[in-house]
Scaffold this motif. Structure first.
Motif, PDB file in Angstrom:
ATOM      1  N   GLU A  74       0.736  -1.086  -0.048  1.00  0.00           N
ATOM      2  CA  GLU A  74       0.098  -0.100   0.000  1.00  0.00           C
ATOM      3  C   GLU A  74       0.798   1.301   0.017  1.00  0.00           C
ATOM      4  OE1 GLU A  74      -2.951   0.119   3.167  1.00  0.00           O
ATOM      5  OE2 GLU A  74      -4.150  -1.500   1.996  1.00  0.00           O
ATOM      6  N   ASN A  75       2.004   1.138   0.410  1.00  0.00           N
ATOM      7  CA  ASN A  75       2.907   2.459   0.588  1.00  0.00           C
ATOM      8  C   ASN A  75       4.417   2.063   0.060  1.00  0.00           C
ATOM      9  OD1 ASN A  75       4.541   4.536   1.293  1.00  0.00           O
ATOM     10  ND2 ASN A  75       2.758   5.351   2.752  1.00  0.00           N
ATOM     11  N   ALA A  76       4.887   2.137  -1.056  1.00  0.00           N
ATOM     12  CA  ALA A  76       6.286   1.660  -1.496  1.00  0.00           C
ATOM     13  C   ALA A  76       7.286   2.671  -0.577  1.00  0.00           C
ATOM     14  CB  ALA A  76       6.363   1.807  -3.047  1.00  0.00           C
ATOM     15  N   SER A  77       7.062   3.805  -0.442  1.00  0.00           N
ATOM     16  CA  SER A  77       7.887   4.715   0.219  1.00  0.00           C
ATOM     17  C   SER A  77       8.204   4.116   1.812  1.00  0.00           C
ATOM     18  CB  SER A  77       7.320   6.257   0.071  1.00  0.00           C
ATOM     19  OG  SER A  77       7.285   6.598  -1.167  1.00  0.00           O
ATOM     20  N   ARG A 169      19.033   1.318  -4.547  1.00  0.00           N
ATOM     21  CA  ARG A 169      17.329   1.627  -3.881  1.00  0.00           C
ATOM     22  C   ARG A 169      16.721   2.520  -4.486  1.00  0.00           C
ATOM     23  NH1 ARG A 169      20.751   0.950   1.039  1.00  0.00           N
ATOM     24  NH2 ARG A 169      21.445   3.231   1.046  1.00  0.00           N
ATOM     25  N   ALA A 170      17.148   3.431  -5.434  1.00  0.00           N
ATOM     26  CA  ALA A 170      16.498   4.495  -6.515  1.00  0.00           C
ATOM     27  C   ALA A 170      15.909   3.451  -7.256  1.00  0.00           C
ATOM     28  CB  ALA A 170      17.472   5.487  -6.910  1.00  0.00           C
ATOM     29  N   VAL A 171      16.331   2.566  -7.841  1.00  0.00           N
ATOM     30  CA  VAL A 171      15.682   1.676  -8.933  1.00  0.00           C
ATOM     31  C   VAL A 171      14.499   0.905  -7.945  1.00  0.00           C
ATOM     32  CG1 VAL A 171      16.115  -0.448 -10.450  1.00  0.00           C
ATOM     33  CG2 VAL A 171      17.878   1.540 -10.157  1.00  0.00           C
ATOM     34  N   LEU A 172      14.778   0.043  -6.987  1.00  0.00           N
ATOM     35  CA  LEU A 172      13.930  -0.375  -6.266  1.00  0.00           C
ATOM     36  C   LEU A 172      12.760   0.423  -6.078  1.00  0.00           C
ATOM     37  CD1 LEU A 172      13.747  -3.287  -4.562  1.00  0.00           C
ATOM     38  CD2 LEU A 172      14.566  -2.182  -2.729  1.00  0.00           C
ATOM     39  N   VAL A 173      12.827   1.510  -5.354  1.00  0.00           N
ATOM     40  CA  VAL A 173      11.722   2.330  -4.951  1.00  0.00           C
ATOM     41  C   VAL A 173      10.770   2.694  -6.366  1.00  0.00           C
ATOM     42  CG1 VAL A 173      12.614   4.683  -4.939  1.00  0.00           C
ATOM     43  CG2 VAL A 173      10.537   3.953  -3.512  1.00  0.00           C
ATOM     44  N   THR A 174      11.546   2.877  -7.295  1.00  0.00           N
ATOM     45  CA  THR A 174      10.792   3.254  -8.433  1.00  0.00           C
ATOM     46  C   THR A 174      10.037   2.020  -9.118  1.00  0.00           C
ATOM     47  OG1 THR A 174      12.615   4.966  -9.077  1.00  0.00           O
ATOM     48  CG2 THR A 174      11.257   3.760 -10.885  1.00  0.00           C
ATOM     49  N   TYR A 175      10.502   0.982  -8.976  1.00  0.00           N
ATOM     50  CA  TYR A 175       9.930  -0.323  -9.421  1.00  0.00           C
ATOM     51  C   TYR A 175       8.657  -0.703  -8.698  1.00  0.00           C
ATOM     52  CZ  TYR A 175      12.659  -1.505 -13.576  1.00  0.00           C
ATOM     53  OH  TYR A 175      13.228  -1.178 -14.955  1.00  0.00           O
ATOM     54  N   LEU A 176       8.790  -0.349  -7.336  1.00  0.00           N
ATOM     55  CA  LEU A 176       7.635  -0.646  -6.290  1.00  0.00           C
ATOM     56  C   LEU A 176       6.643   0.485  -6.380  1.00  0.00           C
ATOM     57  CD1 LEU A 176       9.886  -1.530  -3.207  1.00  0.00           C
ATOM     58  CD2 LEU A 176       8.312  -3.135  -4.461  1.00  0.00           C
TER      59      LEU A 176
END
Length: 380
Positions: A74-77, A169-176
């Motif tokens: 519900e909240n990727a961030s 982690r920038a890639v990870l949060v984007t894809y999430l």
């Protein structure tokens, strides 16, 4: 997440976000050296995690991490924030790779109790870095040529573990953010229970926000799977995205794997013996003391440049070997001008030092010895 990492995810296609994390390698240059290179083992996305076994499908059997409910993500961030906090000051290893028709890039990295080690491959460039304390030793091989670098202090040119961890982690949060994820299983990996999240659709609003209003990018298909523990640590992430960019279809695979959480160790790599280990400090009289603690000598005639908020000059150094200390300081000439001078073994007296460098807002020492570039930020 650093400002640099955040910048790299703005106004890009998803494939470009993943590729950008490794293209930063090309920003580091060096001179030629023909000594043999250490080998690295390529790992495909599908091979990243062979040991995970499914256990249960009921997510209520474990405490769920921040941002995750029994229904899904519900909240990727919030999840990535928990991931970052949980990894702070802990040892671990991670692997990241991105494969497409245009690029193939990979990172293998480890953080131990007192040191970090990284190997990054992108196109025809391989970068290795080893950091202990405030010093980073690097070697980069590109097109058969090799260059070394020693960095003391905080510099973007020190492409080490923290830089790549942030960008990954920038890639990870984007894809999430761009996926819609459901909670689909609970699995066990190396004795740790992990909740499995599976992408079931595309978050179109997140894609539009990432790409921009006048974007020429459309996401046509998105598949992803995430394994995360109750503290929010992402142990595994796999994704495949198909996009249309300027009417051209592109597919990119991204994989991330974390292991040895709390037990990873790092040893000094063999290649680091090719780099002089220098440590720069400021003496109580205001001179710079450069201690050589190991490795090859800094060759005779090496020019060390000093840049402060008031002085930009340099001096030639005689040979500096392991166990010796060199001094770089600002003296005053007979006509009242400032002059940077260097000595090996002979510490300047307070009467010889005309400028106390500890009072400078900015102080950088740089030079090149053989094929090793040196960049030092002395410690007070």
């Amino acid at each position: 997440m650093t400002e640099k990492a955040d910048y790299m995810i703005q106004r890009r296609s998803l494939a470009a976000v993943a590729v950008a994390v490794l293209l930063v390698v090309a920003g580091c240059s060096g001179t030629s050296d023909q000594s043999p290179d250490a080998t690295t083992t390529a790992t495909t996305v599908g091979e990243i995690n062979p040991t995970t076994t499914a256990q249960e499908s009921d997510a209520s059997q474990m405490a769920l991490p921040a941002g995750v409910t029994a229904n899904g993500l519900e909240n990727a961030s919030a999840l990535v924030t928990a991931h970052n906090r949980s990894l702070a000051d802990r040892s671990y290893r991670f692997a990241f790779e991105s494969n497409s028709s245009e690029y193939s890039s990979r990172i293998r990295a480890a953080r131990g109790l007192d040191a970090t080690l990284l190997v990054a491959n992108s196109a025809n460039t391989t970068t290795r870095s080893w950091t202990q304390g405030s010093r980073t030793s690097m070697v980069q091989t590109a097109d058969g040529e090799r260059g070394y670098r020693l960095v003391q202090g905080e510099y973007e040119s020190a492409l080490g573990f923290d830089t790549y961890a942030d960008l990954t982690r920038a890639v990870l949060v984007t894809y999430l953010r761009v996926g819609e994820y459901e909670t689909t299983d609970v699995v066990t990996r190396d004795g740790t229970k992990l909740v499995e999240l599976t992408a079931t659709g595309i978050n179109r609003s997140a894609v539009d926000q990432l790409a921009g209003e006048e974007s020429n990018v459309s996401v046509d298909a998105f598949e992803a799977r995430v394994l995360v523990d109750s503290d929010g640590v992402v142990h595994e992430f796999e994704a495949t995205v198909t996009e249309t960019v300027d009417a051209e279809s592109r597919t990119n695979e991204v994989g991330y794997d974390l292991s040895d959480l709390g037990s990873a160790s790092v040893e000094r790599p063999d290649w680091a013996s090719s780099i002089p280990q220098l440590n720069a400090t400021i003496t109580e009289d205001g001179a710079v003391a450069i201690e050589h603690t190991g490795g090859p000598a800094v060759e005779d005639g090496t020019r060390l440049s000093m840049a402060t908020d008031s002085v930009v000059d340099g001096a030639q150094l005689s040979k500096l070997s392991a166990g010796e200390t060199a001094y770089l300081y600002v003296a005053e000439t007979a006509d009242g001008q400032r002059d940077v001078r260097a000595s090996v073994g002979d510490r300047p007296s307070s009467d010889q030092v005309a400028l106390n460098l500890s009072e400078s807002d900015r102080l950088v020492i740089s030079g090149t010895s053989r094929n090793v570039s040196i960049l030092l930020q002395p410690e007070n």
